[in-house]
Design an enzyme around this catalytic site. Structure first.
Site, PDB file in Angstrom:
ATOM      1  N   MET A 116       0.838  -1.203   0.000  1.00 31.96           N
ATOM      2  CA  MET A 116       0.000   0.000   0.000  1.00 31.96           C
ATOM      3  C   MET A 116       0.873   1.253   0.000  1.00 31.96           C
ATOM      4  SD  MET A 116      -3.446  -0.889   2.048  1.00 31.96           S
ATOM      5  CE  MET A 116      -2.825  -0.718   3.694  1.00 31.96           C
ATOM      6  N   GLY A 117       2.145   1.079  -0.317  1.00 32.53           N
ATOM      7  CA  GLY A 117       3.021   2.249  -0.421  1.00 32.53           C
ATOM      8  C   GLY A 117       3.552   2.712   0.920  1.00 32.53           C
ATOM      9  N   ALA A 118       4.088   3.956   0.928  1.00 34.16           N
ATOM     10  CA  ALA A 118       4.825   4.477   2.096  1.00 34.16           C
ATOM     11  C   ALA A 118       5.900   3.434   2.442  1.00 34.16           C
ATOM     12  CB  ALA A 118       3.915   4.774   3.271  1.00 34.16           C
TER      13      ALA A 118
ATOM     14  N   HIS B  22       9.129  -3.465   3.396  1.00 32.25           N
ATOM     15  CA  HIS B  22       8.718  -3.666   2.000  1.00 32.25           C
ATOM     16  C   HIS B  22       9.931  -3.975   1.115  1.00 32.25           C
ATOM     17  CE1 HIS B  22       5.521  -0.687   3.391  1.00 32.25           C
ATOM     18  NE2 HIS B  22       4.786  -1.715   2.996  1.00 32.25           N
TER      19      HIS B  22
ATOM     20  N   GLN C 283     -10.478  -2.170   2.479  1.00 35.55           N
ATOM     21  CA  GLN C 283     -10.041  -2.877   3.677  1.00 35.55           C
ATOM     22  C   GLN C 283      -9.928  -1.948   4.890  1.00 35.55           C
ATOM     23  OE1 GLN C 283      -6.208  -3.977   1.767  1.00 35.55           O
ATOM     24  NE2 GLN C 283      -5.297  -3.630   3.770  1.00 35.55           N
TER      25      GLN C 283
ATOM     26  N   SER D 166       4.205   1.268   7.910  1.00 32.28           N
ATOM     27  CA  SER D 166       3.939   2.583   7.311  1.00 32.28           C
ATOM     28  C   SER D 166       3.267   3.493   8.341  1.00 32.28           C
ATOM     29  CB  SER D 166       3.026   2.425   6.096  1.00 32.28           C
ATOM     30  OG  SER D 166       3.611   1.523   5.187  1.00 32.28           O
TER      31      SER D 166
HETATM   32  P1  AMP Z   1       1.393  -2.904   3.484  1.00 28.05           P
HETATM   33  O1  AMP Z   1       1.954  -1.864   2.569  1.00 28.05           O
HETATM   34  O2  AMP Z   1       1.380  -2.499   4.909  1.00 28.05           O
HETATM   35  O3  AMP Z   1       0.082  -3.468   2.982  1.00 28.05           O
HETATM   36  O4  AMP Z   1       2.416  -4.113   3.432  1.00 28.05           O
HETATM   37  C1  AMP Z   1       2.796  -4.708   2.211  1.00 28.05           C
HETATM   38  C2  AMP Z   1       3.565  -5.958   2.518  1.00 28.05           C
HETATM   39  O5  AMP Z   1       4.722  -5.636   3.289  1.00 28.05           O
HETATM   40  C3  AMP Z   1       2.755  -6.976   3.359  1.00 28.05           C
HETATM   41  O6  AMP Z   1       3.013  -8.271   2.867  1.00 28.05           O
HETATM   42  C4  AMP Z   1       3.308  -6.778   4.737  1.00 28.05           C
HETATM   43  O7  AMP Z   1       3.209  -7.932   5.554  1.00 28.05           O
HETATM   44  C5  AMP Z   1       4.773  -6.474   4.428  1.00 28.05           C
HETATM   45  N1  AMP Z   1       5.383  -5.769   5.549  1.00 28.05           N
HETATM   46  C6  AMP Z   1       4.907  -4.691   6.204  1.00 28.05           C
HETATM   47  N2  AMP Z   1       5.729  -4.375   7.235  1.00 28.05           N
HETATM   48  C7  AMP Z   1       6.741  -5.277   7.216  1.00 28.05           C
HETATM   49  C8  AMP Z   1       7.904  -5.484   8.018  1.00 28.05           C
HETATM   50  N3  AMP Z   1       8.195  -4.700   9.050  1.00 28.05           N
HETATM   51  N4  AMP Z   1       8.720  -6.515   7.712  1.00 28.05           N
HETATM   52  C9  AMP Z   1       8.434  -7.342   6.658  1.00 28.05           C
HETATM   53  N5  AMP Z   1       7.362  -7.190   5.865  1.00 28.05           N
HETATM   54  C10 AMP Z   1       6.523  -6.178   6.141  1.00 28.05           C
END
Ligand code: AMP
Length: 311
Positions: free
Chosen positions: A40-42, A47, A71, A197
């Site tokens: 979802m960026g940031a 990531h 979501q 993020s």
């Molecule tokens: P999000 O942008 O928050 O939807 O996350 C995108 C992907 O990055 C998802 O598969 C998350 O589980 C993964 N992710 C987010 N934070 C972390 C982290 N600290 N370590 C490893 N993967 C992460």
């Protein structure tokens, strides 16, 4: 084809499914492997670790950036969600992405869109109960769509969102989607806070209090390593660690990592999952707890028992 990051590699940004499919067609036709990292960026190091893993395993790496409105149960949470498109593009390219897919809301949910993917059971528990049915419904639907749009060989997700991973593995199995789901470990700041993020939304004081989450995981892990197998005792340690730091847990639970059903005792590795709201920001974290390996349970040693035991 090399799997190494290539500083000269030019990342292509695409905004529509047609453009994405066109960008991937030559690789697919040439039998090259495609990896997808949905985000979802940031973007942060968490990531980027997923992108690096995809780079190491796949010939072509697609990163998607889409803040999925379906979501978010609270409109204010969606509004506040950090958006940093140019920085994200730079970071994704640096980590080894070949294609950045940045669809609009209308591209993902065109007028007339009327389909939902619903995973039953696991979505009622913990995060599902705390955030409402809409949350995992939105996740399941958008991840299914992203998998259908990019048709990757492998999709990469973070262990930090452990329950989301269970939901995704379930839907991939149940819908016979031809993709391998790869789990990547949680990346943390040096002081232990899991990268998220949402951390950017914490004030310095809130960020200091957020350390209660990894501290609770550590305290329970130490207790487990010392031989504690009682679930109430382990949960109490985690809960009290958070309360002592001035953080009220949303939930603290010891669950089966594959189903998220509650564990009755720590007799095998189980997942300690917790969540808390720090000000307006909701954070989650988790860690595997394992019972200590006691000498009596190391049964691979086939030496004869001491005589006095036999006698
Ligand atoms: P999000 O942008 O928050 O939807 O996350 C995108 C992907 O990055 C998802 O598969 C998350 O589980 C993964 N992710 C987010 N934070 C972390 C982290 N600290 N370590 C490893 N993967 C992460």
């Amino acid at each position: 084809m090399s799997h190494q990051p290539n500083p000269d590699r030019r990342m292509l940004t695409v905004r529509t499914v047609a453009e994405l499919r066109a960008a991937l067609a030559p690789a697919r036709g040439g039998g090259l492997s495609i990896g997808l990292v949905p985000t979802m960026g940031a973007l942060h190091e968490g990531h980027l670790s997923l992108i690096a893993r995809a780079r190491a395993q796949c010939d072509l790496v697609v990163v998607s950036l889409f803040v999925n409105p379906t979501q978010f149960e609270e409109p204010s949470d969606l509004e506040r969600y950090p958006r940093q498109r140019e920085r994200d593009a730079r970071l994704a390219a640096g980590a080894g992405a070949d294609v950045l897919f940045v669809p609009s809301g209308e591209e993902v949910y065109p007028p007339g869109f009327a389909t939902a993917v619903e995973v039953l059971g696991v979505t009622d528990l913990l995060e599902g109960a705390a955030r409402g049915a809409k949350h995992f419904g939105g996740v399941a639907t958008v991840v299914t769509k992203l998998l259908c749009m990019a048709m990757p060989d492998v999709a990469f997700f973070g262990q930090k969102d452990a329950q989301q991973l269970v939901v995704i593995r379930r839907l991939v199995a149940d819908l016979n989607l031809p993709v391998r789901i790869e789990t990547c470990p949680t990346v943390r700041d040096p002081d232990g806070l899991a990268m998220s993020s949402r951390n950017a939304l914490l004030s310095p004081d809130q960020r200091a209090r957020a350390l209660a989450l990894p501290a609770a995981l550590d305290a329970a892990a130490r207790c487990a390593a010392a031989g504690e197998s009682s679930v109430p005792a382990l949960l109490r340690v985690a809960r009290e660690t958070m309360l002592d730091a001035g953080v009220e847990p949303d939930y603290v639970a010891l669950v089966d990592p594959d189903t998220f059903e509650p564990c009755e005792a720590l007799l095998r590795p189980c997942l300690l999952a917790l969540a808390a709201r720090i000000g307006e920001v909701r954070l989650i974290d988790n860690a595997m707890l394992a019972p200590p390996v006691s000498p009596s349970r190391v049964s691979h040693d086939r030496r004869p028992l001491p005589t006095k035991v036999i006698a």
